[in-house]
Design a protein around this motif. Structure first.
Motif, PDB file in Angstrom:
ATOM      1  N   LYS A 285     -17.333 -20.011  47.394  1.00 15.20           N
ATOM      2  CA  LYS A 285     -18.406 -19.906  46.940  1.00 15.20           C
ATOM      3  C   LYS A 285     -18.653 -18.368  47.244  1.00 15.20           C
ATOM      4  O   LYS A 285     -19.206 -17.548  48.667  1.00 15.20           O
ATOM      5  N   HIS A 286     -19.838 -17.913  46.637  1.00 16.24           N
ATOM      6  CA  HIS A 286     -20.293 -15.775  46.502  1.00 16.24           C
ATOM      7  C   HIS A 286     -21.624 -16.673  46.130  1.00 16.24           C
ATOM      8  O   HIS A 286     -22.302 -17.034  45.508  1.00 16.24           O
ATOM      9  N   PRO A 287     -21.976 -15.802  47.239  1.00 16.29           N
ATOM     10  CA  PRO A 287     -23.689 -15.741  46.960  1.00 16.29           C
ATOM     11  C   PRO A 287     -24.415 -14.890  46.272  1.00 16.29           C
ATOM     12  O   PRO A 287     -23.439 -14.310  45.186  1.00 16.29           O
TER      13      PRO A 287
ATOM     14  N   GLN B  30     -19.870 -14.382  37.151  1.00 15.11           N
ATOM     15  CA  GLN B  30     -19.223 -15.201  38.541  1.00 15.11           C
ATOM     16  C   GLN B  30     -20.611 -16.414  38.788  1.00 15.11           C
ATOM     17  O   GLN B  30     -19.690 -17.512  38.576  1.00 15.11           O
ATOM     18  N   ASP B  31     -21.552 -16.734  37.599  1.00 12.33           N
ATOM     19  CA  ASP B  31     -22.195 -18.225  37.097  1.00 12.33           C
ATOM     20  C   ASP B  31     -20.628 -18.983  36.790  1.00 12.33           C
ATOM     21  O   ASP B  31     -20.975 -20.642  36.897  1.00 12.33           O
ATOM     22  N   PHE B  32     -19.741 -18.374  35.858  1.00  9.20           N
ATOM     23  CA  PHE B  32     -19.265 -19.598  34.785  1.00  9.20           C
ATOM     24  C   PHE B  32     -17.451 -18.579  34.831  1.00  9.20           C
ATOM     25  O   PHE B  32     -16.574 -19.539  34.765  1.00  9.20           O
ATOM     26  N   ALA B  33     -17.314 -17.836  35.946  1.00  9.48           N
ATOM     27  CA  ALA B  33     -15.700 -17.382  35.908  1.00  9.48           C
ATOM     28  C   ALA B  33     -15.569 -16.760  37.926  1.00  9.48           C
ATOM     29  O   ALA B  33     -16.709 -16.607  38.019  1.00  9.48           O
ATOM     30  N   ASP B  34     -14.732 -17.233  37.747  1.00 11.02           N
ATOM     31  CA  ASP B  34     -14.130 -16.844  39.229  1.00 11.02           C
ATOM     32  C   ASP B  34     -13.165 -15.971  38.814  1.00 11.02           C
ATOM     33  O   ASP B  34     -12.450 -15.605  38.210  1.00 11.02           O
ATOM     34  N   ILE B  35     -13.935 -14.781  39.335  1.00 13.87           N
ATOM     35  CA  ILE B  35     -13.056 -13.205  39.453  1.00 13.87           C
ATOM     36  C   ILE B  35     -11.986 -12.890  40.838  1.00 13.87           C
ATOM     37  O   ILE B  35     -11.831 -12.828  41.664  1.00 13.87           O
ATOM     38  N   ARG B  36     -10.732 -12.949  40.410  1.00 10.94           N
ATOM     39  CA  ARG B  36      -9.742 -12.487  41.675  1.00 10.94           C
ATOM     40  C   ARG B  36      -9.188 -11.158  41.103  1.00 10.94           C
ATOM     41  O   ARG B  36      -8.840 -10.635  39.559  1.00 10.94           O
TER      42      ARG B  36
ATOM     43  N   GLU C 121     -18.679 -27.843  37.683  1.00 12.74           N
ATOM     44  CA  GLU C 121     -17.242 -27.532  37.878  1.00 12.74           C
ATOM     45  C   GLU C 121     -16.828 -26.930  39.068  1.00 12.74           C
ATOM     46  O   GLU C 121     -15.776 -27.608  40.199  1.00 12.74           O
ATOM     47  N   LYS C 122     -17.720 -25.915  38.985  1.00 14.30           N
ATOM     48  CA  LYS C 122     -17.034 -24.873  40.327  1.00 14.30           C
ATOM     49  C   LYS C 122     -17.493 -25.634  41.594  1.00 14.30           C
ATOM     50  O   LYS C 122     -16.724 -25.286  42.430  1.00 14.30           O
ATOM     51  N   ALA C 123     -18.266 -26.000  41.674  1.00 16.47           N
ATOM     52  CA  ALA C 123     -19.154 -26.722  42.991  1.00 16.47           C
ATOM     53  C   ALA C 123     -17.690 -27.331  43.646  1.00 16.47           C
ATOM     54  O   ALA C 123     -17.451 -27.399  44.235  1.00 16.47           O
ATOM     55  N   GLN C 124     -17.221 -28.648  42.416  1.00 18.54           N
ATOM     56  CA  GLN C 124     -15.491 -29.441  42.868  1.00 18.54           C
ATOM     57  C   GLN C 124     -14.812 -28.715  43.840  1.00 18.54           C
ATOM     58  O   GLN C 124     -14.378 -28.616  44.806  1.00 18.54           O
ATOM     59  N   LEU C 125     -14.837 -27.324  42.008  1.00 19.02           N
ATOM     60  CA  LEU C 125     -13.473 -26.705  42.957  1.00 19.02           C
ATOM     61  C   LEU C 125     -13.426 -25.986  44.549  1.00 19.02           C
ATOM     62  O   LEU C 125     -12.241 -25.669  45.049  1.00 19.02           O
ATOM     63  N   VAL C 126     -15.002 -25.881  44.686  1.00 14.50           N
ATOM     64  CA  VAL C 126     -15.217 -24.679  45.853  1.00 14.50           C
ATOM     65  C   VAL C 126     -15.207 -25.958  46.543  1.00 14.50           C
ATOM     66  O   VAL C 126     -14.345 -25.549  48.930  1.00 14.50           O
TER      67      VAL C 126
ATOM     68  N   LYS D  25     -18.989  -5.703  41.742  1.00 10.73           N
ATOM     69  CA  LYS D  25     -19.505  -5.761  39.955  1.00 10.73           C
ATOM     70  C   LYS D  25     -19.581  -6.108  39.019  1.00 10.73           C
ATOM     71  O   LYS D  25     -20.350  -6.508  38.256  1.00 10.73           O
ATOM     72  N   VAL D  26     -18.390  -7.297  38.646  1.00 10.59           N
ATOM     73  CA  VAL D  26     -17.538  -7.896  37.906  1.00 10.59           C
ATOM     74  C   VAL D  26     -18.301  -9.053  37.850  1.00 10.59           C
ATOM     75  O   VAL D  26     -18.743  -8.943  36.791  1.00 10.59           O
ATOM     76  N   ARG D  27     -18.677  -9.473  38.986  1.00 11.00           N
ATOM     77  CA  ARG D  27     -19.243 -10.941  38.527  1.00 11.00           C
ATOM     78  C   ARG D  27     -20.548 -10.486  38.883  1.00 11.00           C
ATOM     79  O   ARG D  27     -21.266 -12.325  38.145  1.00 11.00           O
ATOM     80  N   SER D  28     -21.215  -9.269  38.546  1.00 12.32           N
ATOM     81  CA  SER D  28     -22.617  -9.095  39.113  1.00 12.32           C
ATOM     82  C   SER D  28     -22.951  -9.287  37.499  1.00 12.32           C
ATOM     83  O   SER D  28     -24.433  -9.262  36.497  1.00 12.32           O
ATOM     84  N   PHE D  29     -21.776  -9.060  37.059  1.00 12.26           N
ATOM     85  CA  PHE D  29     -22.775  -8.200  34.740  1.00 12.26           C
ATOM     86  C   PHE D  29     -23.290  -9.445  34.158  1.00 12.26           C
ATOM     87  O   PHE D  29     -22.974 -10.658  34.693  1.00 12.26           O
ATOM     88  N   ILE D  30     -24.552  -8.988  33.350  1.00 13.96           N
ATOM     89  CA  ILE D  30     -25.092 -10.449  32.534  1.00 13.96           C
ATOM     90  C   ILE D  30     -23.742 -10.692  31.908  1.00 13.96           C
ATOM     91  O   ILE D  30     -23.979  -9.570  31.117  1.00 13.96           O
TER      92      ILE D  30
END
Length: 586
Positions: free
Chosen positions: A378-380, A401-407, A366-371, A531-536
């Motif tokens: 898309k983030h590295p 970042q694997d499941f959420a878009d951080i805005r 789903e994320k690939a389609q949204l990108v 940092k927020v995108r990187s949280f486990i």
């Protein structure tokens, strides 16, 4: 009834009347205010200054003779030029006498029994932290605690001390004349001057007794009735209350015979020592209780399997009513529930659930389609931030970042009035406070929205404050409405069919302290989008997420019931302590 009997007969009330403070303090129970013991101390002081603490002795010289000697001594000091002559103070009317005095006692104006000396003034650039030639230690309001604190002094040029009486002396009482309403009028006694010489700043006054026992006078100035009069008489400017000499000099105090003053001081020392012991026992007991609670709760999170967890939970359940009897213990239970939830230990796994690995594939598609559609960036790949947990086989450690878009949002130009007071909800970081957000303090207009880089965040998204004073940074909230945010809020936008919003919130609350600690920077540490995108993040099967949310709600309801009962019981204890105090005085 003697005061000792009043204390011992009702020791359970004095010890168990507790209040929760908002500010942290000593030990694990720093938020606990020992209200009952505080009321007991106040009661002892009030009994002392009303002549109800020790019996009167008819052989004592009456206070009227003492006051005559004080007047004569002050007149002689004026004659010698050692103190200033003060304006005569008015006679004390019957209405001004706060209570009926015992035989031999007198009411007097404070200014007629002491010298009151205002502190020195000096420019701000003349303050020095280290002693040197020609400098003198100068007390300030911060040094006036229950005792004088001599380890954090300012030093100023001795030339600012204009009169000899402005040198502090052993036996002086120092009063804070300008402070917050809670601290104005606070007094401390000078037992010794470790710096050899000292003076005091303009926000302080020295009260120098003549003939009155200084320790007794300290008790008068610390008694609830006098403290209340001083606070009520102070003028208020912004957050500072000021007591003037015009209010302090005519203050009416009760003066016992000097023999009784000495007996009162001796009895006060004995009873306050008893209060100290009671306080220490209460704090030790509270700390021991909290340590026991935390040790037992740790057995739950440390459990290696379902059987061990059930055994440990059964042990706690047997003593539930005895363990969870304070705000701190219930808070610890709530936090443990959150930790168990995101470790996969709160509800059993179901082998029929779609595993998280398959769920992640659907999220990624789903994320690939949204990108591809240009709806999200898309983030590295990022370096995971945090400690990966040991999870059940059907779960996965991923990053946010694997499941959420951080805005991150933004703030429309404040100088443009047309951008504000519209109907678009706009969330600031201060509003992100562990609540469901259903409205906002401020709203922006469509024009303000268009002319800023904020974006509309859908209902059900998680918000995290990434910067803010006090507790704010790291706090989270769920959006109960569509809203936009300022730049100090990170919004987690994700497919709420694949990831349960309240499960994400449970995870965020369980990691609050850890996430706060990941903020870096200067005076105000901050998180950022990367940092927020990187949280486990512990991704559980979607059906298990839903079961976890349901179980956390059930257990939180139990915690809320415990909290409600506790607050009700605490209110009863507070009322009992107040009633006991009133009965003893009246």
């Amino acid at each position: 009834m003697t005061v000792e009997k009043l204390i011992t007969d009702h020791i359970d009330i004095w010890s168990s009347a507790l209040q929760t403070r908002s500010t942290a303090g000593r030990g694990s129970n720093g938020k606990i205010d020992l209200y009952g013991i505080k009321k007991l101390r106040e009661l002892i002081l009030e009994l002392a200054v009303r002549g109800k603490l020790v019996p009167q002795d008819s052989n004592d010289e009456p206070a009227s003779e003492l006051l005559k000697r004080i007047a004569a001594e002050k007149a002689e000091l004026v004659k010698q030029g050692k103190i200033k002559k003060q304006k005569p103070l008015p006679e004390i009317s019957e209405d001004e006498k706060p209570f009926e005095l015992p035989v031999g006692w007198e009411c007097a104006r404070l200014g007629n029994t002491v010298a009151i000396i205002r502190g020195i003034t000096f420019p701000a650039n003349e303050k020095h932290r280290e002693p040197s030639e020609g400098k003198i230690a100068c007390l300030r309001t911060a040094n006036i605690q229950d005792n004088i604190e001599w380890d954090d002094l300012l030093y100023v040029s001795k030339s600012f001390v204009k009169r000899s009486e402005q040198f502090a002396e052993k036996g002086d009482i120092v009063m804070s004349m300008a402070n917050s309403r809670e601290l104005v009028g606070k007094v401390a006694y000078i037992y010794d001057i470790p710096t050899g010489e000292a003076t005091f700043g303009g926000f302080l006054s020295v009260i120098r007794p003549y003939g009155v026992n200084a320790s007794y006078l300290m008790s008068v100035l610390r008694s609830p009735n006098i403290k209340s009069i001083l606070i009520d008489s102070s003028s208020q400017t912004t957050n500072i209350a000021n007591i003037s000499l015009e209010k302090l000099n005519p203050l009416v105090i009760s003066v016992p015979p000097i023999g009784e003053q000495n007996r009162i001081v001796s009895k006060l020392e004995e009873l306050m020592s008893l209060c100290d012991q009671l306080e220490q026992q209460s704090l030790t007991s509270l700390d021991a209780h909290q340590q026991l609670v935390e040790t037992l709760l740790a057995t739950l999170t440390d459990s290696q399997n379902a059987e061990e967890l059930a055994e440990n939970w059964a042990r706690i359940s047997q003593h539930f009513d005895a363990l969870f009897t304070t705000e701190a213990s219930i808070d610890a239970l709530k936090q443990t529930i959150l930790q168990l939830a995101v470790m996969g230990k709160l509800v059993p796994q179901d082998p029929n659930d779609e595993p998280a690995s398959e769920l992640l594939k659907r999220i990624e598609q789903e994320k690939a389609q949204l990108v591809k559609e240009g709806k999200i960036k898309k983030h590295p790949p990022v370096e995971p931030l945090g400690e990966p947990a040991l999870l059940p086989r059907s779960w996965l450690n991923i990053v946010v970042q694997d499941f959420a878009d951080i805005r991150l949002g933004s703030t429309p130009d404040r100088s443009e009035k047309k951008y504000w007071n519209g109907d678009i909800p706009w969330v600031s970081s201060g509003e992100v406070a562990n609540e469901v957000i259903l409205d906002t303090k401020e709203k922006i207009t469509p024009e303000g929205f268009k002319n800023s880089s904020t974006s509309m965040i859908p209902t059900g998204s998680l918000l995290m404050a990434i910067i803010g004073q006090g507790k704010t940074r790291g706090q989270t909230a769920i959006l109960g409405i569509d809203a936009c945010t300022n730049q100090n809020v990170a919004a987690f936008v994700f497919n709420q069919v694949l990831v349960e919003p309240e499960y994400v919130w449970i995870w965020a609350k369980s990691k609050y302290l850890s996430h706060r600690g990941d903020g870096h920077g200067g005076a105000q540490p901050a998180l950022n989008g990367k940092k927020v995108r990187s949280f486990i993040f512990p991704l559980a099967p979607i059906k298990e997420q839903q079961r976890i949310v349901s179980e956390v709600k059930r257990l939180n309801d139990i915690c809320d019931t415990l909290q409600s009962r506790l607050q009700s019981a605490q209110q009863t204890q507070l009322h009992l302590a107040d009633a006991l105090t009133d009965a003893a005085l009246n």
